[in-house]
Design an enzyme around this catalytic site. Structure first.
Site, PDB file in Angstrom:
ATOM      1  CG  HIS A  93      14.304 -11.141  -1.357  1.00 47.84           C
ATOM      2  ND1 HIS A  93      13.713 -12.372  -1.353  1.00 47.84           N
ATOM      3  CD2 HIS A  93      15.334 -11.222  -2.245  1.00 47.84           C
ATOM      4  CE1 HIS A  93      14.373 -13.182  -2.178  1.00 47.84           C
ATOM      5  NE2 HIS A  93      15.360 -12.501  -2.738  1.00 47.84           N
ATOM      6  CB  SER A 131      -6.869  12.586   7.920  1.00 46.80           C
ATOM      7  OG  SER A 131      -7.430  12.321   9.196  1.00 46.80           O
ATOM      8  CE  LYS A 180      -2.331   9.941   6.973  1.00 42.55           C
ATOM      9  NZ  LYS A 180      -3.327   9.049   7.607  1.00 42.55           N
ATOM     10  CD  GLU A 228      -4.750   4.767   0.426  1.00 38.49           C
ATOM     11  OE1 GLU A 228      -4.957   4.171   1.492  1.00 38.49           O
ATOM     12  OE2 GLU A 228      -4.877   6.002   0.306  1.00 38.49           O
TER      13      GLU A 228
END
Ligand code: ARG
Length: 460
Positions: free
Chosen positions: A158, A279, A285, A292
């Site tokens: 969970h 970025s 970043k 991804e």
């Protein structure tokens, strides 16, 4: 516009402009060129062997096919949309090279058995490439797992801290998944490896062909028994796409974990500069783009399966041009899966685990509460349900005091269960918990080592 020279005998005029737009498949099926040449070579050799075409014609055709192959490899071959597909493009060029004898190649053959022969060969190769990609990834995971066989991290259910596990154990779970993926490609390959060649248009042929010979030449296990099935079946492509879809889903889970593990809030792993991007606005970043993208591309692969299943589902036997839609879906899934596997293998090999961060993240959330309950069962001989209740009350007390279970004073525990002794401390640390899980498949480093050993032998 004159009629098509490959099939236009009964036509007076050529196709409408829009037909010339919608019909051609050459832009994508040129990828079948190698398989098409192999199929033609096997076919014409068999025709000569059976006396269906003259030996001289067959050798002229074979020489011509060699030249076509050279032209394609050199980039000199001109693919023509008006010749629709790879089959007619090659045959038309062959006719230019060889002359009228080239026209004998298509004896006892149809584009219907030709295309599906090519396609089965292509998907067979794709199964082998997927297998190799999964193998490389599994090896990268194994190497990391070996390094981190005893590195403690939080195990979640969970997404809540559940029980401590080792990073090696976690990574080995993926080795198991990818082994099953390999099994699916292996099964698909085995089932698809039958030759449709010689089924001709759909009903077979009146020429005395030898389908065993062409099947053998092309590395198929046997000829397909039913010519109508041979022409119309695409479940081999669906099975390949299903295997791709499941592998992509498994890959996506690992990709998702990498995204999570590499975010500073977790900080479990670091990807090097080579596997992160910056970025354009935020100078700090480090984005895990490849992970991804792997996660994102899963959608296309699932879509590829659905798209082809939808094409096939309403189709009467045998061939319908609808089936021309089979190739792009398969090519897309293959390209997507192959690049995803390669990127994932490279990322896994590249990552550095921050074992201190992982261990620290395993501290909160009382992940050794089960160990406490198990101790109460084992030493105080209580039923597990009662022990669960006692451990739960002790967790509540520790939470109020703001300490972990192994830092809670003994007196606090005894206030809840007087029979508890300081022996309980032996089981409350993360290390003790992990090392105690010696059941088969458990997270104890000795057990994880067994898994690693098993797969190292198997993946040699
Ligand atoms: N381009 C076709 C395909 O991809 C080849 C087979 C065409 N056969 C036919 N009778 N039109 O499926």
């Amino acid at each position: 516009m004159t009629a098509n020279k490959m099939w236009g005998g009964r036509f007076e005029t050529g196709p409408a402009a829009i037909m010339r737009e919608i019909t051609p498949s050459i832009d994508f099926d040129k990828r079948l060129a190698g398989e098409d040449l192999a199929g033609s070579r096997a076919h014409v050799r068999m025709l000569a062997q059976e006396g269906i075409v003259a030996k001289e014609d067959a050798s002229a055709i074979l020489k011509g096919l060699d030249q076509v192959e050279r032209e394609i490899t050199d980039g000199a071959f001109v693919f023509k949309r008006e010749l629709e597909d790879i089959h007619l493009n090659i045959e038309a060029r062959l006719a230019e090279i060889v002359g009228p004898a080239a026209g004998r190649l298509h004896t006892a053959r149809s584009r219907n058995d030709q295309v599906v022969t090519d396609f089965r060969l292509w998907v067979r190769g794709a199964c082998e490439r997927a297998d190799k990609g999964l193998l490389e990834l599994s090896r990268a995971l194994l190497t990391q797992a070996e390094t981190h066989v005893a590195s403690i991290m939080p195990g979640y259910t969970h997404m809540q801290p559940a029980q401590p596990v080792t990073f090696g154990h976690h990574l080995m779970a993926y080795v198991e998944m990818f082994a099953r993926d390999r099994g699916r490609f292996e099964d698909a390959r085995k089932r698809l490896n039958e030759s449709p060649l010689g089924a001709a248009a759909l009903a077979g042929t009146s020429f005395p062909i030898d389908r065993d010979v062409t099947a053998k030449t092309l590395g198929f296990a046997r000829p397909m028994r039913n010519s109508m099935d041979a022409i119309s079946a695409r479940d081999f492509a669906l099975e390949y796409l299903a295997a791709c879809a499941i592998a992509a889903v498994n890959l996506s889970r690992l990709a998702g974990e990498l995204v999570q593990w590499s975010t500073p809030a977790f900080g479990f792993v670091k990807l090097s500069d080579a596997f992160t991007t910056g970025s354009s606005i935020m100078p700090q970043k480090r984005n895990p783009d490849a992970a991804e993208l792997i996660r994102g591309k899963t959608g296309r692969v699932l879509g590829d399966f659905i798209a082809l299943a939808t094409v096939v589902k309403g189709l009467v036997l045998t061939y319908g041009t609808d089936l021309q839609e089979d190739k792009e879906r398969v090519f897309d899934a293959a390209d997507t899966l192959e690049i995803s596997l390669a990127a994932m293998a490279a990322m896994v090999a590249d990552l550095t685990a921050d074992t201190a961060r992982m261990r620290a993240a395993a501290e909160p959330g009382f992940p050794t509460a089960t160990d406490l309950a198990d101790w109460v069962v084992r030493v105080l001989k209580k039923p597990f349900r009662e022990a669960h209740h006692i451990a739960g009350s002790i967790v509540k007390r520790a939470e109020e005091k703001g300490v972990t279970l192994d830092k809670l004073p003994l007196a606090e525990m005894q206030a809840i269960e007087p029979a508890i002794t300081d022996k309980v401390l032996d089981v409350l640390s993360l290390e003790a918990s992990v090392h105690s899980r010696m059941s088969l498949g458990g997270t104890a480093p000795d057990r994880v080592k067994e898994q690693i050993h098993f797969w190292k032998e198997k993946l040699k």
